[in-house]
Design a protein around this motif. Structure first.
Motif, PDB file in Angstrom:
ATOM      1  N   UNK A 246       0.849  -1.195   0.000  1.00  0.00           N
ATOM      2  CA  UNK A 246       0.000   0.000   0.000  1.00  0.00           C
ATOM      3  C   UNK A 246       0.886   1.247   0.000  1.00  0.00           C
ATOM      4  N   UNK A 247       0.573   2.193  -0.878  1.00  0.00           N
ATOM      5  CA  UNK A 247       1.234   3.495  -0.835  1.00  0.00           C
ATOM      6  C   UNK A 247       2.452   3.633  -1.713  1.00  0.00           C
ATOM      7  N   UNK A 248       2.591   2.779  -2.723  1.00  0.00           N
ATOM      8  CA  UNK A 248       3.787   2.884  -3.563  1.00  0.00           C
ATOM      9  C   UNK A 248       3.852   4.209  -4.324  1.00  0.00           C
ATOM     10  N   UNK A 249       2.768   4.727  -4.905  1.00  0.00           N
ATOM     11  CA  UNK A 249       2.880   6.014  -5.615  1.00  0.00           C
ATOM     12  C   UNK A 249       3.412   7.134  -4.723  1.00  0.00           C
ATOM     13  N   UNK A 250       2.908   7.195  -3.487  1.00  0.00           N
ATOM     14  CA  UNK A 250       3.386   8.228  -2.554  1.00  0.00           C
ATOM     15  C   UNK A 250       4.858   8.007  -2.198  1.00  0.00           C
ATOM     16  N   UNK A 251       5.233   6.758  -1.969  1.00  0.00           N
ATOM     17  CA  UNK A 251       6.628   6.456  -1.660  1.00  0.00           C
ATOM     18  C   UNK A 251       7.523   6.836  -2.826  1.00  0.00           C
ATOM     19  N   UNK A 252       7.147   6.429  -4.022  1.00  0.00           N
ATOM     20  CA  UNK A 252       7.960   6.688  -5.208  1.00  0.00           C
ATOM     21  C   UNK A 252       8.214   8.178  -5.380  1.00  0.00           C
ATOM     22  N   UNK A 253       7.193   8.980  -5.161  1.00  0.00           N
ATOM     23  CA  UNK A 253       7.350  10.431  -5.293  1.00  0.00           C
ATOM     24  C   UNK A 253       8.305  10.988  -4.245  1.00  0.00           C
ATOM     25  N   UNK A 254       8.257  10.451  -3.039  1.00  0.00           N
ATOM     26  CA  UNK A 254       9.095  10.970  -1.948  1.00  0.00           C
ATOM     27  C   UNK A 254      10.568  10.627  -2.120  1.00  0.00           C
ATOM     28  N   UNK A 255      10.878   9.626  -2.934  1.00  0.00           N
ATOM     29  CA  UNK A 255      12.259   9.163  -3.060  1.00  0.00           C
ATOM     30  C   UNK A 255      13.139  10.106  -3.871  1.00  0.00           C
ATOM     31  N   UNK A 256      12.528  11.082  -4.519  1.00  0.00           N
ATOM     32  CA  UNK A 256      13.319  12.037  -5.303  1.00  0.00           C
ATOM     33  C   UNK A 256      14.345  12.761  -4.446  1.00  0.00           C
ATOM     34  N   UNK A 257      14.071  12.908  -3.170  1.00  0.00           N
ATOM     35  CA  UNK A 257      14.984  13.622  -2.266  1.00  0.00           C
ATOM     36  C   UNK A 257      16.189  12.786  -1.857  1.00  0.00           C
TER      37      UNK A 257
END
Length: 675
Positions: A246-257
């Motif tokens: 659950x929550x892969x899209x949100x995780x993927x976006x946060x990994x840019x940092x």
């Protein structure tokens, strides 16, 4: 000569099955049980000499009453009746004058058996004493793992023999998890590789195919850097992610940092190594991560565990034979803990104190002060952080202190009443494990030495002295087993096997995630709505913290031969450990005028201790390591290492931050007293 099976009670995930040789009522030797599926005949360097611990000259054998000043260690022998009468009388007087919350029990993991470790709980619940939360060990790890996985379950530890890539993250398995390491060595014969991620090159790291040094407390950043590479380079299992997480899209976006370059700045791990590590993990057939408790003992501890535990979800490792991750196996034991906790005996809601902050609790006079302190299964004068404050608290003349202990420890010296405790070889108990899945029964191997009594015998007797009539204060200890494990009554085969002392499993951990994960969503949660409700970031992240003053980051991991303080009473093991030592990089030593091994002063704003400096490039610059907690008598200035550690709490779970402290060092001329 007879052979008796028992169980190692010490704070170690392996919870070994022991075969003890007994002759004329005396333990002659101890060996690993070859029939146990996890122990497989091997014991560690400590427990192989357990008879020396049982018969140590430091053993306490009779009740004692203090006759000297607090901390002086002068006592007179008294009877058990005298001791129990005095304790009961003082409790009644204290409660009448100050209320029941002025009583507090500080408990530790001195005995890991389910009954003996928790035997004090009914008594203090019935009393209405102050309760404790958190502990020195691993509560942050429990909370962090559960936010992602949902329960203290993971991959079967033995399955690591089928992995092709083993990540040992913050665990010195050679010293504290040797049996699981032995299973991996079976995989190594077939080409599997072991990568060790740790702030220093410990015994396990020296066996690694690749050792990755990391700055202490930055583990979450490295895990996020790995995730960044895995997602960016497509080294993920998209079908698994959609079905089980659950929550892969949100995780993927946060990994840019968390680019490898930024992660290098945080962790000290070169960007190219971050990429290489992620690629090895993503390309492995069945990668397995073993996460160590030490990772959790910082102000970032819970979030670090939560973040690392997300990695298997990206590659589907939990559903690959030989893959996955493991923190603890505690969830593999369906137990009715209320049978021994007995919170139903509480007369009302009582105040809750942070166990880690014992010194503060004793010295804080702004609220109702603690007037009666019980210590069971612990040696807080040495093992608690901010040990100087703990000692000052125990010196209070208005504090009545009772210590139930096996040895004449530093804490015993501050007691008003000392009660001799049995070792696990002298009492009955039932053992689960947090590193394997086998339930074990331990019958007494020998009668109690002297007048020693078990925790259960002590607190049931004291309950009767106080006039408590509930069944828990009179129930035979073996009858309690059926209350704790209802399945042993309903399953005839399990019941018979348990009665015969066989090793049994109550839960098949192989099926733990077959139908999903035991989280609120039923999936491995990259995004946790519960974390958001609890006031934490819902996604894995790296937390920034303010560093205190000090040139070096201090780590205090267990020692190979003496663990924590538990084996300080075994002379042969102390000799193997050598002397209380601080491992320092030669560069850090040289800039402070320390050119060779020798005694130095180690200090910060909480105090100073004297340790033997061992200059070694196995410690990265900026880090210093003091293994083990030595008894004060064996240090040059009679001061413990935890004089320097803070009682700050972890980010979640109210745990200790024993690996999150700063120190400075300088020369000194001190020697050990015997030198």
């Amino acid at each position: 000569m007879k052979t008796v099976k028992t169980v190692c009670p010490h704070d170690c995930p392996d919870t070994c099955s022991i075969v003890a040789q007994v002759e004329e009522g005396r333990v002659i030797s101890t060996k690993g049980d070859p029939a146990h599926p996890f122990t497989r005949g091997a014991l560690c360097a400590k427990v192989i000499r357990y008879s020396e611990r049982i018969y140590s000259p430091d053993r306490l054998l009779y009740p004692l009453r203090r006759v000297g000043a607090k901390g002086e260690g002068r006592f007179e022998r008294i009877s058990w009746d005298e001791a129990l009468d005095e304790i009961a009388s003082r409790l009644k007087q204290t409660i009448q004058k100050h209320g029941s919350e002025s009583v507090y029990c500080f408990e530790g993991s001195g005995n890991m058996g389910i009954i003996q470790m928790n035997a004090h709980s009914p008594f203090f619940h019935k009393l209405g004493a102050s309760q404790g939360r958190g502990n020195l060990c691993s509560p942050a790890a429990d909370v962090g793992w559960n936010y992602t996985i949902g329960a203290m379950l993971g991959s079967r530890p033995e399955s690591v023999k089928q992995t092709d890539l083993f990540l040992v993250w913050g665990s010195n398995m050679a010293s504290s998890n040797m049996h699981m390491l032995a299973f991996f060595k079976e995989a190594k014969k077939h080409g599997a590789q072991m990568i060790v991620i740790d702030p220093y090159k410990n015994r396990t790291a020296k066996q690694a195919d690749w050792y990755i040094p990391i700055r202490p407390g930055t583990d979450a950043a490295l895990a996020l850097g790995m995730m960044h590479v895995l997602v960016e380079e497509g080294l993920i299992n998209q079908a698994y992610i959609e079905k089980y997480t659950l929550g892969f899209p949100e995780l993927s976006e946060s990994l840019a940092d968390y680019t490898p370059e930024r992660v290098e700045q945080i962790t000290g791990v070169p960007a190219e190594d971050v990429k290489r590590l992620a690629r090895m993990y993503g390309q492995a057939r069945a990668p397995f991560i073993r996460i160590g408790i030490g990772v959790s003992r910082s102000r970032r501890g819970g979030m670090s565990i939560r973040t690392i535990s997300c990695l298997p979800g990206l590659v589907g490792a939990f559903h690959k034979t030989g893959g996955g991750a493991l923190m603890f196996t505690s969830g593999a034991f369906p137990i009715n803990m209320e049978a021994i906790y007995r919170t139903d005996l509480l007369p009302r809601e009582t105040r809750i104190l942070d166990n880690v902050r014992l010194g503060y609790n004793l010295m804080n006079q702004d609220v109702s002060p603690i007037k009666c302190l019980f210590v069971t299964g612990s040696n807080p004068v040495l093992s608690c952080p901010d040990a100087g404050m703990v000692r000052n608290g125990l010196l209070r003349e208005d504090l009545f202190t009772v210590v139930h202990e096996q040895f004449m420890t530093d804490t015993v010296a501050y007691a008003d009443i000392v009660l001799p405790a049995t070792t696990s070889f002298e009492s009955f108990d039932v053992f689960k494990s947090y590193g394997h899945t086998y339930l074990q029964k331990a019958e007494p191997v020998i009668p109690p030495l002297g007048e020693a009594r078990s925790n259960y015998d002590l607190y049931t007797a004291l309950g009767r002295r106080m006039g408590y009539t509930e069944d828990i204060f009179s129930k035979p200890i073996r009858d309690l087993v059926w209350d704790l494990f209802p399945s042993l009554q309903t399953n005839e085969t399990l019941h018979d096997d348990f009665q015969q002392g066989k090793t049994i499993e109550l839960f098949n951990i192989d099926d733990a995630f077959a139908d999903g994960f035991p989280t609120p969503s039923g999936k491995l949660e990259f995004y946790s709505e519960q974390m958001k409700k609890d006031g934490y970031p819902p996604l894995p992240t790296y937390l920034e913290v303010d560093e205190e003053e000090g040139d070096l980051h201090l780590l205090t991991p267990p020692a190979h031969f003496t663990l924590n303080t538990s084996f300080g009473g075994v002379e042969a093991l102390r000799e193997k450990e050598g002397k209380p030592t601080l491992q320092v990089h030669p560069v850090d030593a040289a800039v402070r005028g320390i050119e060779e091994d020798g005694w130095i002063e180690v200090y910060n704003q909480r105090g100073s201790v004297q340790l033997w400096a061992r200059l070694t490039d196995e410690i990265p610059p900026g880090t210093a390591v003091a293994e083990g907690v030595w008894w004060s008598r064996d240090t040059p200035d009679q001061k413990p290492i935890n004089l320097l550690t803070s009682d700050r709490l972890t980010d979640m779970g109210w745990g200790s931050t024993l690996h999150d402290n700063r120190i400075s060092i300088r020369k000194t001329q001190s020697k050990l007293p015997q030198e």
